[in-house]
Design an enzyme around this catalytic site. Sequence first.
Site, PDB file in Angstrom:
ATOM      1  N   CYS A   2       0.835  -1.205   0.000  1.00  0.00           N
ATOM      2  CA  CYS A   2       0.000   0.000   0.000  1.00  0.00           C
ATOM      3  C   CYS A   2       0.866   1.249   0.000  1.00  0.00           C
ATOM      4  CB  CYS A   2      -0.928   0.006   1.202  1.00  0.00           C
ATOM      5  SG  CYS A   2      -1.996  -1.440   1.300  1.00  0.00           S
ATOM      6  N   ARG A  27       4.602  -0.075  -6.358  1.00  0.00           N
ATOM      7  CA  ARG A  27       4.361  -0.973  -5.237  1.00  0.00           C
ATOM      8  C   ARG A  27       3.239  -1.956  -5.540  1.00  0.00           C
ATOM      9  NH1 ARG A  27       6.433   1.414  -0.398  1.00  0.00           N
ATOM     10  NH2 ARG A  27       4.849   0.444   0.898  1.00  0.00           N
ATOM     11  N   TRP A  74      -3.666  -2.571  -2.003  1.00  0.00           N
ATOM     12  CA  TRP A  74      -3.763  -3.909  -2.590  1.00  0.00           C
ATOM     13  C   TRP A  74      -4.727  -4.697  -1.710  1.00  0.00           C
ATOM     14  CZ3 TRP A  74      -1.067  -5.867  -6.887  1.00  0.00           C
ATOM     15  CH2 TRP A  74      -1.316  -7.211  -7.171  1.00  0.00           C
ATOM     16  N   ASN A  98      -1.357   1.432   6.568  1.00  0.00           N
ATOM     17  CA  ASN A  98      -0.642   0.256   6.076  1.00  0.00           C
ATOM     18  C   ASN A  98      -0.368  -0.649   7.265  1.00  0.00           C
ATOM     19  OD1 ASN A  98      -0.537   1.361   3.556  1.00  0.00           O
ATOM     20  ND2 ASN A  98       1.662   1.794   3.571  1.00  0.00           N
ATOM     21  N   GLY A  99      -0.371  -1.962   7.048  1.00  0.00           N
ATOM     22  CA  GLY A  99      -0.049  -2.889   8.119  1.00  0.00           C
ATOM     23  C   GLY A  99      -1.209  -3.798   8.447  1.00  0.00           C
ATOM     24  N   GLU A 482      19.443 -22.560  -0.050  1.00  0.00           N
ATOM     25  CA  GLU A 482      19.153 -21.193  -0.500  1.00  0.00           C
ATOM     26  C   GLU A 482      20.295 -20.245  -0.149  1.00  0.00           C
ATOM     27  OE1 GLU A 482      17.215 -17.741  -1.947  1.00  0.00           O
ATOM     28  OE2 GLU A 482      17.168 -19.875  -2.448  1.00  0.00           O
ATOM     29  N   LYS A 486      22.358 -18.071  -2.929  1.00  0.00           N
ATOM     30  CA  LYS A 486      22.475 -16.615  -2.905  1.00  0.00           C
ATOM     31  C   LYS A 486      23.940 -16.199  -2.979  1.00  0.00           C
ATOM     32  CE  LYS A 486      18.496 -15.262  -3.211  1.00  0.00           C
ATOM     33  NZ  LYS A 486      18.426 -16.409  -4.099  1.00  0.00           N
ATOM     34  N   GLU A 489      25.238 -16.727  -6.516  1.00  0.00           N
ATOM     35  CA  GLU A 489      24.643 -15.831  -7.500  1.00  0.00           C
ATOM     36  C   GLU A 489      25.289 -14.455  -7.512  1.00  0.00           C
ATOM     37  OE1 GLU A 489      19.989 -16.998  -8.126  1.00  0.00           O
ATOM     38  OE2 GLU A 489      20.513 -16.020  -6.232  1.00  0.00           O
ATOM     39  N   HIS A 505      29.513 -38.108   5.199  1.00  0.00           N
ATOM     40  CA  HIS A 505      29.460 -38.988   4.028  1.00  0.00           C
ATOM     41  C   HIS A 505      30.020 -38.289   2.790  1.00  0.00           C
ATOM     42  CE1 HIS A 505      27.144 -42.004   6.210  1.00  0.00           C
ATOM     43  NE2 HIS A 505      26.414 -41.012   6.685  1.00  0.00           N
ATOM     44  N   LYS A 604      16.426 -12.310 -14.589  1.00  0.00           N
ATOM     45  CA  LYS A 604      15.379 -12.328 -13.571  1.00  0.00           C
ATOM     46  C   LYS A 604      14.343 -13.393 -13.879  1.00  0.00           C
ATOM     47  CE  LYS A 604      13.425 -10.864  -9.835  1.00  0.00           C
ATOM     48  NZ  LYS A 604      14.058 -11.182  -8.546  1.00  0.00           N
TER      49      LYS A 604
END
Length: 609
Positions: A2, A27, A74, A98-99, A482, A486, A489, A505, A604
């Site tokens: 928002c 946004r 939104w 907002n929130g 992940e 990162k 990348e 192992h 992307k």
Amino acid sequence: MCGIVGYVGSRPADEVLVAGLRKLEYRGYDSAGVATLNGGKIEVRRAVGKLDNLVAVLAENPVEGSLGIGHTRWATHGRPSEENAHPHRAGDVVLIHNGIIENYVELREQLRKQGREIQSETDTEVISHLVDLELKKSGDLLAAVRSTIGLLDGSFAIVVMSATEPGRLVAVKNATPVVIGLGEGESFVASDVPALLEYTRDVVFLEDGEVAELTTDGVSLSDFSGAEVIRKARRITWDPVTARKGGYKHFLIKEIHEQSQAIIDTTRGRIAQESSRVALPELDVIADRLDGIKRATMVACGTAWHSCLVGKFILERFARLPTEVDYGSEFRYRDPLVDEHTLAVVVSQSGETADTLAAMESARERGAPVLAVCNVVDSSIARKADAVIYTHAGPEISVASTKAFTTQLTALYLLGLYLGDRAGTVDRQLEGECIKALVQLPALVEKTLQCEAEVEKVARRFASASDLLFLGRGINYPIALEGALKLKEISYIHAEGYPAGEMKHGPIALIDENLPVVVLIPRDEVYEKTLSNLREVEARGGRIIAITDNADDDLRAVAECVITVPSTSTSLLPVLLTVPLQLLAYHMAVERGTDVDQPRNLAKSVTVE
């Protein structure tokens, strides 16, 4: 997601508000509105859809006044509608927000008992009624706002105006961004800097727990208790691109810091706090097919594949649904066991990933209902899926995914609870506890981000390493994967994620004094076993970076560096453990001087096979 804009001065407020909201369109939103005050009379205009629709409403039915507030929303807490759009009004009070207000259900019931009529489905309207009630008691808007925020649980940014105080706005911040703009004979407030730069470059950023009073004479700050806050204004010298970065050096670090708000936007409207249940009305279109589901197959690529690995634990824990995870690039080249009793869950940030699209078509051909978890509205995957859970992360500019990943985890957590509740496989008390933990998650992410300075020191210490090993167990093993991804990348350092229990192992052969080992070691049922793995690393000279929610003396004795995150439920802890790994990758990349936002050889959206 928002956008917030407020103005008090001598210009036509509606022009300032619309121009500011234009700067916040990036946004994402699906309704917009403004309110102005003129001659003691408040005028509110709202419209569903894009800002142009609101502009058309204003052209047909203009507003006047030099004080006002504007908002882009939104729809999450209530469907997209003019009724649910901001600003919300109660009596003399109009506000934007907002929130998420965690206790709005209880507050709404209290208001109804006092004879207040609630017109919308939002939690925001509840705040406007509370402020109006307090204003009638005190006759002072600032005092009324301060009394009201003492009643609220949750994260929020609020801007309030009242017909009784024609030269005054009051703004509040608690865990969601607010920036104040200072001008000659005018003051501004917004949720992000770009909305202000056309008018002023002198700004003050509110901190959590602070209130700002805006008039034509200037701005005064105080904390929630009323104590005065003194803070010098900052002069913004950003160019337009830097402004979009919010003053951050890179989009990546900005997006890491946006994760708390992104999680709020992903959960808002999807938690029925009255019943402590998850509400996913977007799945109504496949509700009849869900009753026959006996298993699930999750398909994705890259970072989204890691979110699916976490999702497997969540679906199996809450919904007791046997779940397998496949790479999109592999799924269609085998003969997968998928039929009408299989729920196919495809996960993608962009919604355009070619391999995931092809896998989705393969699952549909076999009769499976296809559910997409996606960030981009009307993307190819979203259009072709039978149902979509949007993650509401907002635009993600940096190639390396951060907030899209944590909102995917959040959405899959919601899905697991929803399916478990539907199937009767999740205990009602447990479900309530999980929902409570989910509501608290954004604040815990904010708290986790406070470790950045410590992580930056670790990054400087290990930036020259040529290899790193990331270890995790159970639901946190995918987070190790992940973290390694990162780092690869954006820093171009070779990194590998591995199950901690499997270290002996094979990977143990790599460990020496030159190999930093990052271990995720929360205080869970396998803590002692993971600690035993670390002792094996220490015995071979490995340099240990431990990330935990509860560091004891035993852990500090073997680890060279220890970074702590807050404790939360086991199934949500992966979100918090992700944040230090993102920060580590970012700061190591900065130390090495790589192109953080556009790393070499990467795109992307991978739209080719």
